[in-house]
Design a protein around this motif. Structure first.
Motif, short mmCIF file in Angstrom:
data_model
loop_
_atom_site.label_atom_id
_atom_site.label_comp_id
_atom_site.label_asym_id
_atom_site.label_seq_id
_atom_site.Cartn_x
_atom_site.Cartn_y
_atom_site.Cartn_z
N UNK A 128 0.87 -1.17 0.00
CA UNK A 128 0.00 0.00 0.00
C UNK A 128 0.91 1.22 0.00
N UNK A 129 1.05 1.83 -1.17
CA UNK A 129 1.96 2.96 -1.29
C UNK A 129 1.45 4.21 -0.57
N UNK A 130 0.18 4.22 -0.19
CA UNK A 130 -0.36 5.36 0.55
C UNK A 130 0.02 5.30 2.03
N UNK A 131 0.47 4.13 2.50
CA UNK A 131 0.82 3.99 3.92
C UNK A 131 1.94 4.93 4.35
N UNK A 135 1.53 11.93 -0.30
CA UNK A 135 0.87 13.13 -0.81
C UNK A 135 1.08 14.30 0.15
N UNK A 136 0.88 15.48 -0.36
CA UNK A 136 1.03 16.67 0.46
C UNK A 136 -0.14 16.87 1.42
N UNK A 137 0.00 17.85 2.31
CA UNK A 137 -1.06 18.17 3.28
C UNK A 137 -2.32 18.59 2.54
N UNK A 138 -3.46 18.16 3.05
CA UNK A 138 -4.75 18.50 2.43
C UNK A 138 -5.08 17.66 1.21
N UNK A 139 -4.30 16.61 0.93
CA UNK A 139 -4.54 15.75 -0.23
C UNK A 139 -4.92 14.35 0.24
N UNK A 140 -5.74 13.69 -0.57
CA UNK A 140 -6.09 12.30 -0.25
C UNK A 140 -5.30 11.39 -1.19
N UNK A 141 -4.92 10.22 -0.66
CA UNK A 141 -4.14 9.26 -1.43
C UNK A 141 -5.00 8.04 -1.72
N UNK A 142 -4.92 7.53 -2.95
CA UNK A 142 -5.66 6.33 -3.34
C UNK A 142 -4.71 5.40 -4.09
N UNK A 143 -4.58 4.16 -3.62
CA UNK A 143 -3.74 3.16 -4.27
C UNK A 143 -4.61 1.97 -4.63
N UNK A 144 -5.22 1.98 -5.84
CA UNK A 144 -6.17 0.92 -6.19
C UNK A 144 -5.53 -0.44 -6.46
N UNK A 195 -2.89 -2.66 -5.18
CA UNK A 195 -1.90 -2.97 -4.15
C UNK A 195 -1.30 -4.35 -4.34
N UNK A 196 -1.37 -4.91 -5.55
CA UNK A 196 -0.83 -6.24 -5.80
C UNK A 196 -0.09 -6.27 -7.12
N UNK A 197 0.56 -7.37 -7.39
CA UNK A 197 1.24 -7.69 -8.64
C UNK A 197 2.20 -6.59 -9.12
N UNK A 198 3.06 -6.20 -8.23
CA UNK A 198 4.20 -5.36 -8.60
C UNK A 198 3.82 -4.00 -9.18
N UNK A 199 2.71 -3.44 -8.74
CA UNK A 199 2.32 -2.11 -9.22
C UNK A 199 3.04 -1.08 -8.36
N UNK A 200 3.90 -0.30 -9.00
CA UNK A 200 4.67 0.71 -8.29
C UNK A 200 4.34 2.08 -8.85
N UNK A 201 4.25 3.04 -7.95
CA UNK A 201 3.96 4.43 -8.30
C UNK A 201 2.67 4.60 -9.10
N UNK A 202 1.66 3.80 -8.75
CA UNK A 202 0.36 3.95 -9.42
C UNK A 202 -0.66 4.62 -8.50
N UNK A 203 -0.22 5.08 -7.33
CA UNK A 203 -1.13 5.76 -6.41
C UNK A 203 -1.47 7.15 -6.95
N UNK A 204 -2.60 7.69 -6.51
CA UNK A 204 -3.05 9.01 -6.96
C UNK A 204 -3.22 9.93 -5.76
N UNK A 205 -2.69 11.14 -5.87
CA UNK A 205 -2.88 12.19 -4.87
C UNK A 205 -3.90 13.18 -5.44
N UNK A 206 -4.94 13.46 -4.65
CA UNK A 206 -6.00 14.36 -5.11
C UNK A 206 -6.16 15.51 -4.13
#
Length: 195
Positions: free
Chosen positions: A109-112, A116-125, A127-138
């Protein structure tokens, strides 16, 4: 020494492969088992490499074809046929996850780590099979970025919060320092109201 010939050379036959002189995983062939032929046997590796009169060097790098996949490091300590299928896949994101003879499952879980910066939400859809840097900061204003913090610029002076006869100044224009704009009276610059 049981074969003795008087009045001429003896015919010494010996199967040199009987002593298994080749390395593990190699085939031994001794076609001339007669006529005093010594060290004419051939050792052949599974990959076709051969040597005459001794073991062949059967090196093969099992990591050459990248069997581990993206986001993993492959290590083949022996590179030979005697220890085939001994390569290791180690996750780059977590070196404690190791798999022998096949790809590791590097779920994380890359969001752990709160990337992301302050005031941003992190989403890492994924979390398996070698997915790196696919999280989104909104950002709160909807601006987003993949693989790192988003730039959430917002000009708090844009809606003229100070009113008529005043000048608004927003030095930071971001969500990390929200409500830091200043209102200064145009007629008397000594009167300043923050937020």
């Amino acid at each position: 020494t049981s074969i003795v010939q008087v009045d001429g050379p003896a015919t010494c036959s010996k199967d040199e492969c009987a002593s298994m002189p080749c390395g593990a995983g190699q085939t031994c062939n001794d076609p001339k088992q007669t006529k005093n032929s010594l060290n004419d046997f051939t050792c052949t590796c599974q990959n076709g490499v051969s040597a005459t009169g001794g073991p062949a060097t059967c090196e093969v790098d099992e990591c050459a074809k990248n069997p581990c996949g993206m986001g993993q490091t492959c290590e083949d300590p022996n590179k030979d046929y005697t220890s085939q299928h001994d390569f290791k896949c180690t996750c780059d994101s977590d070196t404690s996850i190791v798999q022998v003879d096949g790809p590791a499952t590097c779920s994380k879980d890359e969001c752990a780590s709160m990337p992301c910066g302050a005031g941003q939400t992190c989403n890492d859809p994924k979390q398996t099979k070698n997915s790196l840097n696919d999280f989104t900061c909104t950002c709160q204003n909807g601006v987003s970025a993949t693989g790192g913090p988003a730039t959430c610029e917002v000009d708090e002076c844009a809606k003229n919060p100070c009113g008529m006869g005043q000048t608004c100044e927003d030095p930071n224009k971001d969500y990390t320092s929200q409500h830091d704009f200043k209102c200064t009276c145009d007629s008397d610059t000594s009167i300043v109201q923050v937020d």
